[in-house]
Design a protein around this motif. Structure first.
Motif, PDB file in Angstrom:
ATOM      1  N   LEU A 118       0.834  -1.197   0.000  1.00 39.68           N
ATOM      2  CA  LEU A 118       0.000   0.000   0.000  1.00 39.68           C
ATOM      3  C   LEU A 118       0.867   1.244   0.000  1.00 39.68           C
ATOM      4  O   LEU A 118       1.964   1.258   0.551  1.00 39.68           O
ATOM      5  CB  LEU A 118      -0.913   0.002   1.233  1.00 39.68           C
ATOM      6  N   PRO A 119       0.397   2.323  -0.646  1.00 41.35           N
ATOM      7  CA  PRO A 119       1.208   3.517  -0.785  1.00 41.35           C
ATOM      8  C   PRO A 119       1.598   4.142   0.540  1.00 41.35           C
ATOM      9  O   PRO A 119       0.832   4.147   1.493  1.00 41.35           O
ATOM     10  CB  PRO A 119       0.303   4.476  -1.580  1.00 41.35           C
ATOM     11  N   ASN A 120       2.796   4.662   0.575  1.00 46.67           N
ATOM     12  CA  ASN A 120       3.258   5.478   1.690  1.00 46.67           C
ATOM     13  C   ASN A 120       2.565   6.831   1.587  1.00 46.67           C
ATOM     14  O   ASN A 120       2.651   7.489   0.561  1.00 46.67           O
ATOM     15  CB  ASN A 120       4.777   5.660   1.564  1.00 46.67           C
ATOM     16  N   PRO A 121       1.874   7.289   2.639  1.00 52.03           N
ATOM     17  CA  PRO A 121       1.146   8.553   2.523  1.00 52.03           C
ATOM     18  C   PRO A 121       2.049   9.749   2.279  1.00 52.03           C
ATOM     19  O   PRO A 121       1.590  10.788   1.838  1.00 52.03           O
ATOM     20  CB  PRO A 121       0.433   8.660   3.886  1.00 52.03           C
ATOM     21  N   ASP A 122       3.350   9.612   2.549  1.00 53.66           N
ATOM     22  CA  ASP A 122       4.267  10.713   2.274  1.00 53.66           C
ATOM     23  C   ASP A 122       4.654  10.770   0.799  1.00 53.66           C
ATOM     24  O   ASP A 122       5.283  11.710   0.352  1.00 53.66           O
ATOM     25  CB  ASP A 122       5.541  10.578   3.107  1.00 53.66           C
ATOM     26  N   VAL A 123       4.312   9.729   0.063  1.00 56.47           N
ATOM     27  CA  VAL A 123       4.648   9.682  -1.361  1.00 56.47           C
ATOM     28  C   VAL A 123       3.429  10.015  -2.204  1.00 56.47           C
ATOM     29  O   VAL A 123       3.487  10.853  -3.097  1.00 56.47           O
ATOM     30  CB  VAL A 123       5.199   8.299  -1.741  1.00 56.47           C
ATOM     31  N   PHE A 124       2.310   9.344  -1.946  1.00 50.12           N
ATOM     32  CA  PHE A 124       1.098   9.565  -2.722  1.00 50.12           C
ATOM     33  C   PHE A 124       0.191  10.530  -1.966  1.00 50.12           C
ATOM     34  O   PHE A 124      -0.514  10.144  -1.053  1.00 50.12           O
ATOM     35  CB  PHE A 124       0.368   8.243  -2.953  1.00 50.12           C
TER      36      PHE A 124
ATOM     37  N   LEU B 273      -4.733  -8.498  -6.673  1.00 43.85           N
ATOM     38  CA  LEU B 273      -3.831  -7.431  -6.238  1.00 43.85           C
ATOM     39  C   LEU B 273      -4.531  -6.197  -5.677  1.00 43.85           C
ATOM     40  O   LEU B 273      -3.884  -5.378  -5.023  1.00 43.85           O
ATOM     41  CB  LEU B 273      -2.925  -7.017  -7.404  1.00 43.85           C
ATOM     42  N   ARG B 274      -5.813  -6.048  -5.920  1.00 43.00           N
ATOM     43  CA  ARG B 274      -6.492  -4.822  -5.488  1.00 43.00           C
ATOM     44  C   ARG B 274      -6.402  -4.617  -3.979  1.00 43.00           C
ATOM     45  O   ARG B 274      -6.269  -3.485  -3.504  1.00 43.00           O
ATOM     46  CB  ARG B 274      -7.949  -4.829  -5.938  1.00 43.00           C
ATOM     47  N   GLY B 275      -6.458  -5.692  -3.200  1.00 46.21           N
ATOM     48  CA  GLY B 275      -6.392  -5.548  -1.757  1.00 46.21           C
ATOM     49  C   GLY B 275      -5.033  -5.116  -1.241  1.00 46.21           C
ATOM     50  O   GLY B 275      -4.911  -4.675  -0.090  1.00 46.21           O
ATOM     51  N   ARG B 276      -4.001  -5.223  -2.071  1.00 48.99           N
ATOM     52  CA  ARG B 276      -2.653  -4.862  -1.652  1.00 48.99           C
ATOM     53  C   ARG B 276      -2.193  -3.533  -2.248  1.00 48.99           C
ATOM     54  O   ARG B 276      -1.088  -3.085  -1.971  1.00 48.99           O
ATOM     55  CB  ARG B 276      -1.681  -5.971  -2.051  1.00 48.99           C
ATOM     56  N   LEU B 277      -3.029  -2.945  -3.084  1.00 46.80           N
ATOM     57  CA  LEU B 277      -2.694  -1.680  -3.734  1.00 46.80           C
ATOM     58  C   LEU B 277      -3.819  -0.677  -3.489  1.00 46.80           C
ATOM     59  O   LEU B 277      -4.891  -1.037  -3.021  1.00 46.80           O
ATOM     60  CB  LEU B 277      -2.485  -1.894  -5.244  1.00 46.80           C
ATOM     61  N   ALA B 278      -3.562   0.560  -3.823  1.00 47.38           N
ATOM     62  CA  ALA B 278      -4.558   1.616  -3.628  1.00 47.38           C
ATOM     63  C   ALA B 278      -5.021   2.142  -4.980  1.00 47.38           C
ATOM     64  O   ALA B 278      -4.237   2.201  -5.931  1.00 47.38           O
ATOM     65  CB  ALA B 278      -3.974   2.759  -2.803  1.00 47.38           C
ATOM     66  N   PRO B 279      -6.267   2.539  -5.102  1.00 53.11           N
ATOM     67  CA  PRO B 279      -6.740   3.101  -6.375  1.00 53.11           C
ATOM     68  C   PRO B 279      -6.094   4.447  -6.658  1.00 53.11           C
ATOM     69  O   PRO B 279      -5.788   5.207  -5.737  1.00 53.11           O
ATOM     70  CB  PRO B 279      -8.252   3.249  -6.161  1.00 53.11           C
ATOM     71  N   ASP B 280      -5.881   4.720  -7.918  1.00 56.29           N
ATOM     72  CA  ASP B 280      -5.321   6.002  -8.316  1.00 56.29           C
ATOM     73  C   ASP B 280      -6.274   7.119  -7.891  1.00 56.29           C
ATOM     74  O   ASP B 280      -7.475   7.043  -8.146  1.00 56.29           O
ATOM     75  CB  ASP B 280      -5.135   6.017  -9.840  1.00 56.29           C
ATOM     76  N   PRO B 281      -5.759   8.171  -7.248  1.00 55.94           N
ATOM     77  CA  PRO B 281      -6.638   9.252  -6.803  1.00 55.94           C
ATOM     78  C   PRO B 281      -7.286  10.017  -7.942  1.00 55.94           C
ATOM     79  O   PRO B 281      -8.221  10.781  -7.725  1.00 55.94           O
ATOM     80  CB  PRO B 281      -5.708  10.160  -5.983  1.00 55.94           C
ATOM     81  N   HIS B 282      -6.808   9.826  -9.184  1.00 57.30           N
ATOM     82  CA  HIS B 282      -7.396  10.507 -10.331  1.00 57.30           C
ATOM     83  C   HIS B 282      -8.589   9.746 -10.911  1.00 57.30           C
ATOM     84  O   HIS B 282      -9.187  10.183 -11.886  1.00 57.30           O
ATOM     85  CB  HIS B 282      -6.347  10.698 -11.426  1.00 57.30           C
ATOM     86  N   ALA B 283      -8.927   8.584 -10.320  1.00 58.97           N
ATOM     87  CA  ALA B 283     -10.012   7.767 -10.859  1.00 58.97           C
ATOM     88  C   ALA B 283     -11.324   8.543 -10.866  1.00 58.97           C
ATOM     89  O   ALA B 283     -11.614   9.323  -9.964  1.00 58.97           O
ATOM     90  CB  ALA B 283     -10.152   6.489 -10.035  1.00 58.97           C
ATOM     91  N   ASP B 284     -12.115   8.292 -11.909  1.00 53.37           N
ATOM     92  CA  ASP B 284     -13.392   8.968 -12.083  1.00 53.37           C
ATOM     93  C   ASP B 284     -14.516   7.999 -11.726  1.00 53.37           C
ATOM     94  O   ASP B 284     -14.699   6.984 -12.402  1.00 53.37           O
ATOM     95  CB  ASP B 284     -13.532   9.426 -13.535  1.00 53.37           C
TER      96      ASP B 284
END
Length: 252
Positions: free
Chosen positions: A4-10, A50-61
């Protein structure tokens, strides 16, 4: 290890990993891109795992089901040297890319050798795109792109649009990214303004272009999915498919 993304990066703000993509403006940090052409069922299974181990792109519509629209104007020579992979044109593509209806576009040079990718990209306001067709100021941020177009005799030839679902994460080598491209269409493109979505012939049918993107070794979670599902990398170019679909392909 969590991917999962590091909040300091994404995050949104002055310090941000440019997303969509693994690239910051004006850098050519090498990355790896492993591409697959999957069936709908295969792509759904990869995403499920993989969805449970990754985060959706914040640009998703949300209106596109968690995807976002990508439109690119591709450039080639009058002889279509990029399409024909002529000497000096084999590994590089130049394009103008727009995400959704954003007021900003990216001027991009993409260079790929096997699975290693280098990309230079510069963001400019959409309103500045006509600068490419006129006298280009030396201090304009897109001057390097305009210079390459002139030097290599490149002009816009077609547009490609598709819907992308992107998932983001990090590993010990840095950011990672998984993308699924669907509903691709092509169209002729004799200009770059205003980079409107292509509504011509379909380019993918029921196929899904799936890409694993990372900066070092392939992350273990990616590798496990590829091995478990027995996926085989496959080269596929939306640009080449578009050239053929809109009738621009000529003999080499």
């Amino acid at each position: 290890m969590s991917l999962l993304p590091n909040p300091d990066v994404f995050r949104h703000g002055p310090v941000i990993l440019v997303s969509p993509g693994l690239y910051r403006d004006e850098t050519e940090t090498p990355a790896f891109e492993v591409k697959f052409l999957l069936t709908k069922a295969e792509a759904q299974e990869v995403e499920r795992r993989l969805r449970g181990r990754l985060a959706p792109d914040p640009h998703a519509d949300p209106a596109l089901g968690g995807a976002y629209r990508v439109t690119s104007v591709y450039f080639d020579t009058p002889a279509f040297d990029v399409y024909h992979k002529a000497d000096g044109y084999r590994r590089r593509k130049y394009r103008v890319r727009r995400y959704g209806h954003a007021p900003t576009v990216f001027l991009e040079r993409k260079a790929k050798k096997q699975q290693q990718l280098r990309k230079r990209r510069t963001s400019i306001p959409l309103a500045e795109l006509p600068t490419l067709d006129g006298e280009v100021p030396a201090d304009w941020s897109g001057a390097w792109f305009a210079s390459q177009l002139a030097k290599r005799q490149l002009r816009p030839v077609c547009r490609v649009s598709y819907e992308r679902v992107a998932l983001l994460g990090t590993c010990h080598d840095g950011p990672i990214r998984l993308t699924f491209d669907r509903a691709a269409h092509g169209a002729l493109g004799t200009g770059v303004e205003p980079v409107l979505p292509a509504d011509g012939p379909p380019l993918l049918a029921d196929e899904v272009v799936t890409e694993f993107k990372f900066l070092g070794a392939m992350p273990a979670a990616f590798k496990a999915v590829v091995e478990d599902l027995r996926l085989s990398p496959r080269s596929v170019s939306k640009y080449r498919r578009c050239v053929e679909a809109v009738g621009l392909a000529v003999g080499g």
